[in-house]
Design an enzyme around this catalytic site. Structure first.
Site, PDB file in Angstrom:
ATOM      1  N   THR A 117      28.379 -19.752   4.969  1.00  0.00           N
ATOM      2  CA  THR A 117      29.086 -18.520   4.566  1.00  0.00           C
ATOM      3  C   THR A 117      28.161 -17.319   4.359  1.00  0.00           C
ATOM      4  O   THR A 117      28.615 -16.254   3.960  1.00  0.00           O
ATOM      5  CB  THR A 117      29.888 -18.732   3.258  1.00  0.00           C
ATOM      6  OG1 THR A 117      28.961 -19.007   2.199  1.00  0.00           O
ATOM      7  CG2 THR A 117      30.881 -19.856   3.383  1.00  0.00           C
ATOM      8  N   GLY A 123      17.848 -16.979   3.817  1.00  0.00           N
ATOM      9  CA  GLY A 123      18.876 -17.516   2.919  1.00  0.00           C
ATOM     10  C   GLY A 123      18.408 -18.708   2.101  1.00  0.00           C
ATOM     11  O   GLY A 123      17.256 -18.773   1.653  1.00  0.00           O
ATOM     12  N   VAL A 124      19.304 -19.654   1.929  1.00  0.00           N
ATOM     13  CA  VAL A 124      18.998 -20.819   1.095  1.00  0.00           C
ATOM     14  C   VAL A 124      17.911 -21.679   1.746  1.00  0.00           C
ATOM     15  O   VAL A 124      17.091 -22.300   1.055  1.00  0.00           O
ATOM     16  CB  VAL A 124      20.304 -21.604   0.775  1.00  0.00           C
ATOM     17  CG1 VAL A 124      20.860 -22.336   1.969  1.00  0.00           C
ATOM     18  CG2 VAL A 124      20.086 -22.542  -0.385  1.00  0.00           C
ATOM     19  N   ASP A 125      17.881 -21.696   3.057  1.00  0.00           N
ATOM     20  CA  ASP A 125      16.871 -22.452   3.805  1.00  0.00           C
ATOM     21  C   ASP A 125      15.464 -21.946   3.454  1.00  0.00           C
ATOM     22  O   ASP A 125      14.564 -22.734   3.110  1.00  0.00           O
ATOM     23  CB  ASP A 125      17.159 -22.262   5.306  1.00  0.00           C
ATOM     24  CG  ASP A 125      16.384 -23.202   6.203  1.00  0.00           C
ATOM     25  OD1 ASP A 125      15.759 -24.145   5.687  1.00  0.00           O
ATOM     26  OD2 ASP A 125      16.418 -22.994   7.429  1.00  0.00           O
ATOM     27  N   TYR A 166      25.468 -17.201   8.697  1.00  0.00           N
ATOM     28  CA  TYR A 166      26.321 -17.741   9.757  1.00  0.00           C
ATOM     29  C   TYR A 166      27.759 -17.203   9.730  1.00  0.00           C
ATOM     30  O   TYR A 166      28.552 -17.496  10.626  1.00  0.00           O
ATOM     31  CB  TYR A 166      26.297 -19.272   9.751  1.00  0.00           C
ATOM     32  CG  TYR A 166      25.074 -19.869  10.432  1.00  0.00           C
ATOM     33  CD1 TYR A 166      24.065 -19.057  10.950  1.00  0.00           C
ATOM     34  CD2 TYR A 166      24.924 -21.244  10.569  1.00  0.00           C
ATOM     35  CE1 TYR A 166      22.946 -19.598  11.579  1.00  0.00           C
ATOM     36  CE2 TYR A 166      23.809 -21.797  11.198  1.00  0.00           C
ATOM     37  CZ  TYR A 166      22.824 -20.964  11.699  1.00  0.00           C
ATOM     38  OH  TYR A 166      21.718 -21.512  12.332  1.00  0.00           O
ATOM     39  N   ASP A 187      20.885 -21.100  -8.944  1.00  0.00           N
ATOM     40  CA  ASP A 187      20.033 -21.182  -7.763  1.00  0.00           C
ATOM     41  C   ASP A 187      19.804 -22.668  -7.462  1.00  0.00           C
ATOM     42  O   ASP A 187      19.362 -23.414  -8.349  1.00  0.00           O
ATOM     43  CB  ASP A 187      18.703 -20.475  -8.096  1.00  0.00           C
ATOM     44  CG  ASP A 187      17.772 -20.410  -6.912  1.00  0.00           C
ATOM     45  OD1 ASP A 187      17.760 -21.339  -6.091  1.00  0.00           O
ATOM     46  OD2 ASP A 187      17.029 -19.414  -6.831  1.00  0.00           O
TER      47      ASP A 187
END
Ligand code: AR6
Length: 173
Positions: A119, A33-35, A122, A9
């Site tokens: 990926t 997501g990662v944001d 988006y 992570d």
């Protein structure tokens, strides 16, 4: 510069890493997501700083402090929404990696960690995205940077294989 895939992570890295890259959206005001994970881990001060940045165009990169995260900087970049711009998507994604590396160099970073930009939500096909990532990072002439990690989450075993293959192809040992 060396490059490796790391199964981890990106918000919980133990290695000494100077900056992590966020796969953000054009508002820079957070998302999923990662944001979302980065904003949750860094704390509300990150959003306050992001509000002052005036957004970010696809392919560009902007830096903030990392607040509650262990790193010194977060570099926010915005990937292409694949289905909306297939023709220019490769160039936008290349610029995400290139501009993030240049900004990290300007900040004097030695080690940078990327997520798999574009990926997820988006929709960029991971094989093509991994080729662009590997080619761009492998050909980058760094000033201060010595090491780049590409972080994949533990359950993303396919991404792990795909990025490993791409790095083996472009990165000379
Ligand atoms: N650590 C490492 N990788 C992660 C983590 C994490 N904590 N969380 C997710 N990933 P995505 P995008 C992986 O969707 O495609 C946001 O809403 C994820 O599994 O986060 O560039 C933004 O605000 C996938 O492999 O980014 C934008 O609106 C990869 O990171 C939009 O999503 C990227 O997935 C950007 O979409």
């Amino acid at each position: 510069m060396k490059i490796e895939v790391m199964v981890h992570d990106i918000t919980d890295l133990d290695e000494p890493i100077d900056c992590i890259v966020n796969a953000a959206n054009e508002t820079l005001l957070g998302g999923g997501g990662v944001d979302g994970a980065i904003h949750r881990a860094a704390g509300p001060e990150l959003l306050e700083e992001c509000r002052k940045l005036g957004g970010c165009r696809p392919g560009e990169a902007k830096a903030t402090k990392a607040y509650r995260l262990k790193q010194n900087h977060i570099i926010h970049t915005v990937g292409p929404i694949y289905k909306l711009c297939k023709e220019i998507a490769p160039e936008i994604l290349r610029r995400c990696y290139q501009n993030s590396l240049e900004l990290a160099d300007q900040l004097g970073c030695k080690v940078i960690a990327f997520p798999s930009i574009a990926t997820g939500i988006y929709g960029y096909p991971v094989e093509e995205a991994a080729e662009i990532c590997a080619k761009t990072v492998a050909s980058y002439q760094s000033k201060s940077l010595e090491m780049a990690y590409l972080c994949v989450l533990p359950h993303e075993t396919r991404n792990l294989e795909v990025y490993k293959r791409a790095f083996a192809k472009y990165v000379s040992k």
